[in-house]
Each structure stands twice: as structure tokens, then as C-alpha cells.
Scaffold this active site. Sequence first.
Site, PDB file in Angstrom:
ATOM      1  CG  ASP A   9      -1.773  -1.244   1.301  1.00 46.33           C
ATOM      2  OD1 ASP A   9      -2.238  -1.708   0.250  1.00 46.33           O
ATOM      3  OD2 ASP A   9      -1.912  -1.788   2.412  1.00 46.33           O
ATOM      4  CG  HIS A  44      -1.248  -1.977  -7.567  1.00 42.40           C
ATOM      5  ND1 HIS A  44      -0.316  -2.607  -8.334  1.00 42.40           N
ATOM      6  CD2 HIS A  44      -0.962  -2.330  -6.293  1.00 42.40           C
ATOM      7  CE1 HIS A  44       0.499  -3.316  -7.557  1.00 42.40           C
ATOM      8  NE2 HIS A  44       0.115  -3.168  -6.314  1.00 42.40           N
ATOM      9  CD  GLN A 100       0.957  -8.702  -2.539  1.00 41.06           C
ATOM     10  OE1 GLN A 100       1.738  -9.368  -3.174  1.00 41.06           O
ATOM     11  NE2 GLN A 100      -0.256  -8.457  -2.983  1.00 41.06           N
ATOM     12  CE  LYS A 150       3.298  -2.427  -4.384  1.00 44.59           C
ATOM     13  NZ  LYS A 150       2.848  -2.084  -3.032  1.00 44.59           N
TER      14      LYS A 150
HETATM   15  P1  IMP Z   1      -2.644 -12.731   1.526  1.00 46.16           P
HETATM   16  O1  IMP Z   1      -1.664 -12.173   0.556  1.00 46.16           O
HETATM   17  O2  IMP Z   1      -4.068 -12.476   1.129  1.00 46.16           O
HETATM   18  O3  IMP Z   1      -2.378 -14.179   1.826  1.00 46.16           O
HETATM   19  O4  IMP Z   1      -2.455 -11.958   2.911  1.00 46.16           O
HETATM   20  C1  IMP Z   1      -1.267 -12.102   3.707  1.00 46.16           C
HETATM   21  C2  IMP Z   1      -0.884 -10.773   4.352  1.00 46.16           C
HETATM   22  O5  IMP Z   1      -0.471  -9.863   3.344  1.00 46.16           O
HETATM   23  C3  IMP Z   1      -2.024 -10.090   5.102  1.00 46.16           C
HETATM   24  O6  IMP Z   1      -1.466  -9.378   6.197  1.00 46.16           O
HETATM   25  C4  IMP Z   1      -2.557  -9.092   4.085  1.00 46.16           C
HETATM   26  O7  IMP Z   1      -3.204  -7.997   4.699  1.00 46.16           O
HETATM   27  C5  IMP Z   1      -1.257  -8.674   3.421  1.00 46.16           C
HETATM   28  N1  IMP Z   1      -1.452  -8.202   2.045  1.00 46.16           N
HETATM   29  C6  IMP Z   1      -1.679  -8.943   0.943  1.00 46.16           C
HETATM   30  N2  IMP Z   1      -1.781  -8.165  -0.139  1.00 46.16           N
HETATM   31  C7  IMP Z   1      -1.604  -6.907   0.289  1.00 46.16           C
HETATM   32  C8  IMP Z   1      -1.559  -5.653  -0.388  1.00 46.16           C
HETATM   33  O8  IMP Z   1      -1.689  -5.536  -1.614  1.00 46.16           O
HETATM   34  N3  IMP Z   1      -1.358  -4.558   0.410  1.00 46.16           N
HETATM   35  C9  IMP Z   1      -1.165  -4.658   1.737  1.00 46.16           C
HETATM   36  N4  IMP Z   1      -1.178  -5.803   2.397  1.00 46.16           N
HETATM   37  C10 IMP Z   1      -1.399  -6.921   1.685  1.00 46.16           C
END
Ligand code: IMP
Length: 431
Positions: free
Chosen positions: A20, A48, A231, A23
Site C-alpha cells: 500500500d 493498485h 505488496q 506503487k
Molecule cells: P494474503 O496475501 O491475502 O495471503 O495476505 C497475507 C498478508 O499480506 C495479510 O497481512 C494481508 O493484509 C497482506 N497483504 C496482501 N496483499 C496486500 C496488499 O496488496 N497490500 C497490503 N497488504 C497486503
Amino acid sequence: MSEQGSREQGLVIVGAQWGDEGKGKLVDLYAEQADVVVRYQGGTNAGHTLVVHGVKTVLHLIPSGILHPGKRCVIGNGCVVDPVALVAEMDELVAAGVDVSPARLCISHAAPAILDVHKRLDRAREGAAGDARIGTTGRGIGPAYEDAVSRHGVRLGDLADPQRLRQRVEGLLFEKNALLAAYGQAPVTAADILDPLEAVRDRIVPYLADAGAELAARRKAGERLLFEGAQGALLDVWHGTYPFVTSSSTVAANAAVGSGLGPQAIGRVLGVTKAYATRVGSGPFPTELDDAVGARIREVGREFGATTGRPRRCGWLDLPALRYAARINGLTSLALMKLDVLQGFETLKVCTEYTWRGRTYEEMPTEPAAWSELVPVYAELPGFDADLRAARRPDDLPATARAFVDRIAAWTGLPIELVSVGPGRDENVVP
Ligand code: IMP
């Protein structure tokens, strides 16, 4: 600088925090000077956000270059692709007048598919984990990567061959249903998984390609590739605050692996950081502000998840984490985002180092025991009270805001090539 270098053939834009960072805006901006924009990891967990001519678009999987007519967009083998969500995202873009034809976008045959059962499992696990939950986005990311690595997975290329697809799906059912049963969930049938895939098959197949071969050919022809990370560094599955991480490698080196190219494809690595820090989901966050200051940053910065709408945890900028991100990514420069959000604070804090068990750390340590016990040491800098959104050159910034930017460059040893002062494509200060 060589002719090839100055044409910036391989720029990777990565998150240097917990995701966040902004990007999407930056990739959209830099796409102007690229020929191809490539997503190489993650899936629809990403959100995004781009604001172009006042219109907001949130992209989850399609590269942020799509809003630039004529730019080629590639979803590489390292991304996990939810075919149903992808078609929905395509439809939204088409409704907004964006060309998303196969002339603009291709998807690697080798990209692992996110299936309905992956989403069910993601949610069932999180539901059962109580306080130990990761706080995933519930988009099936982890289970899809697990299947890819355990060699049980379905790949996007399988969609083109109905018989093979059926075999692959049937091969999954035994273990998936055992797992679902362990979580008290109803079993799934092959039809539960296949029907949604078959409904979108004809929409997806025309986009399938040997993405790595196409990228290599374009690179050879001198085209400029822009790799769009999703991420952030601290969510990397190997290097992040495990287990509170995502399931892919978010660092720049994975731009090569996740798009089917060698490391030579990476020229420069731009790390994106906000002027403060946020995290969504569970896990260590040394500079978190559980107070009115954190609430104010959340409010002013509109820090709510672009994918899930969840409020983000907010805190001061964390330099040890940023230095660690710089090392594991090989960052060559930084972009500092959302400086405008800090307007109006009398003083601004920046964590310059941590202490833990009598030792000082300038970089985030990797011992898991440390993460929840790190004590941030803060420097205080004077704040600024002017509206920054019209600033375009460093001289347009108040002296204290300029000093804040200069200190971050000095503290990290990295040049700051852009300071974002608003969500719009052109709201930037560039030296
Ligand atoms: P997952 O990727 O859905 O398995 O989530 C795993 C961790 O990554 C969690 O803490 C999510 O909140 C975080 N996360 C996944 N994608 C994003 C993103 O695009 N921005 C911020 N946090 C993310």
C-alpha cells in the site's frame, strides 16, 4: 551511461514497506516511458489505486500500465491468477473505455490458477485461527501458491485443454476435501471448481502466451520493460515478518523469476515508501501508533484497504525496516509518497534505530523473537503547515518539508527521485 542503460530497459518498482505504498500511481506514471508493464507476483490480493484526470481506478491483477493506450501489459508466470476475478476486472475496464484486448494484455500459460476451493480454504483457515490469524485478504493466494509448489496446482495454460483441466482438478479433490473436512467445511465436487472456470474459459484462452519468450524478444528488440511489484518487502514470504506475510516473494529479484527472464533483465530498482508507515492485517509493526496521531494519519491519508476496505494500522516512518528493504531488494533509489498527509503536525517523528535486549539495530533484525519487542528510537523533525499539493519542484516545498525529505535520503543513503504530494498522476515534486 550506455545508450541501453539510458533507455532504462529493466526498471523494477517495489514496495519497501508492508504494501500500500502507492506503487500503482508510480507504475502508472513511469509507464509513460516504458513499452511493457509486467506483473510478476501476487494476485488479486493487491489493490493498485490510480487517479487519472480525477477518475479513480483500482486494479488488482492487470498491470497498472493498462491505462496508457498502446503499452503492452503482461501477467507473468509468478502471479496467481483468479480467472473469474480477472474477467470481472477486464469487464470493469472495458466499461470504462479501456482497451483490454489480447493486443494489449497477455498472461503466462504457467501462471498458477486460483480456484474457488483456494478461496474457501483461505477463509476457513483464517476463521479457525482465532488470534493467530494472519489477516489475509481471503483471495485464495496462499492455498494457490501452496498447490503450485506441491505440484498439485492448475495452471492457466490448462484452461486451453478441457480434458487436462478436468484431470488436474480431479487430482486435487482428495486432499482438498480432507482439509475442508478438518475445518468443518462441506466438500467440493469437480463441478464446483470446473463450472466457474468453464464459464470464463473462452474469455481467457485468447490471452494465454509464452510470456517469458515474448518479453525476451521485446527486450532484445530494445523495448523498455517495467516490472510492477505487489505488496511490500516486509510481506515477502522469505524475508518478511513471517508468518505474517503473503505467500510470494515480493522482492525485486523475483521480477526475473516471475516473468521468465534472467537477472540481467533488471536494471534499476525503485523502492516505494510512504512518508509514514502502514500495515494491514496482523503482525509486528514496531512504529505503530495506537492513538490519536495514528487515527489522524488514517483519516487524512484515507488508509483503508483498496481490496478489502479494512482500516490500515498507521505509524511513523521506520528507517530500520526501510534499510532492510533496501538491502533485500537492492534498491537504487526511493520514491517518497503521501508527504502531503503529514501536513499540520507540529513535529514529525521518524524511527532511526531500534533497541532490543541491550543492543542497537540500524536495520530490522531477522530474529523472530525480536520483532514484537523492538523499541523504536525516534528523531523529531519540525513539521510543516502548508498545503503541498501544488508543489512540483523542491523549491515549492516549505523548508521543513524539504529538510524532512533530505534527512530520509541521508539516513537511507538513497537518492529520492520523486516525492508524491497528492493522489493525481501529476501531483509530484521531482528534483
Ligand atoms: P494474503 O496475501 O491475502 O495471503 O495476505 C497475507 C498478508 O499480506 C495479510 O497481512 C494481508 O493484509 C497482506 N497483504 C496482501 N496483499 C496486500 C496488499 O496488496 N497490500 C497490503 N497488504 C497486503
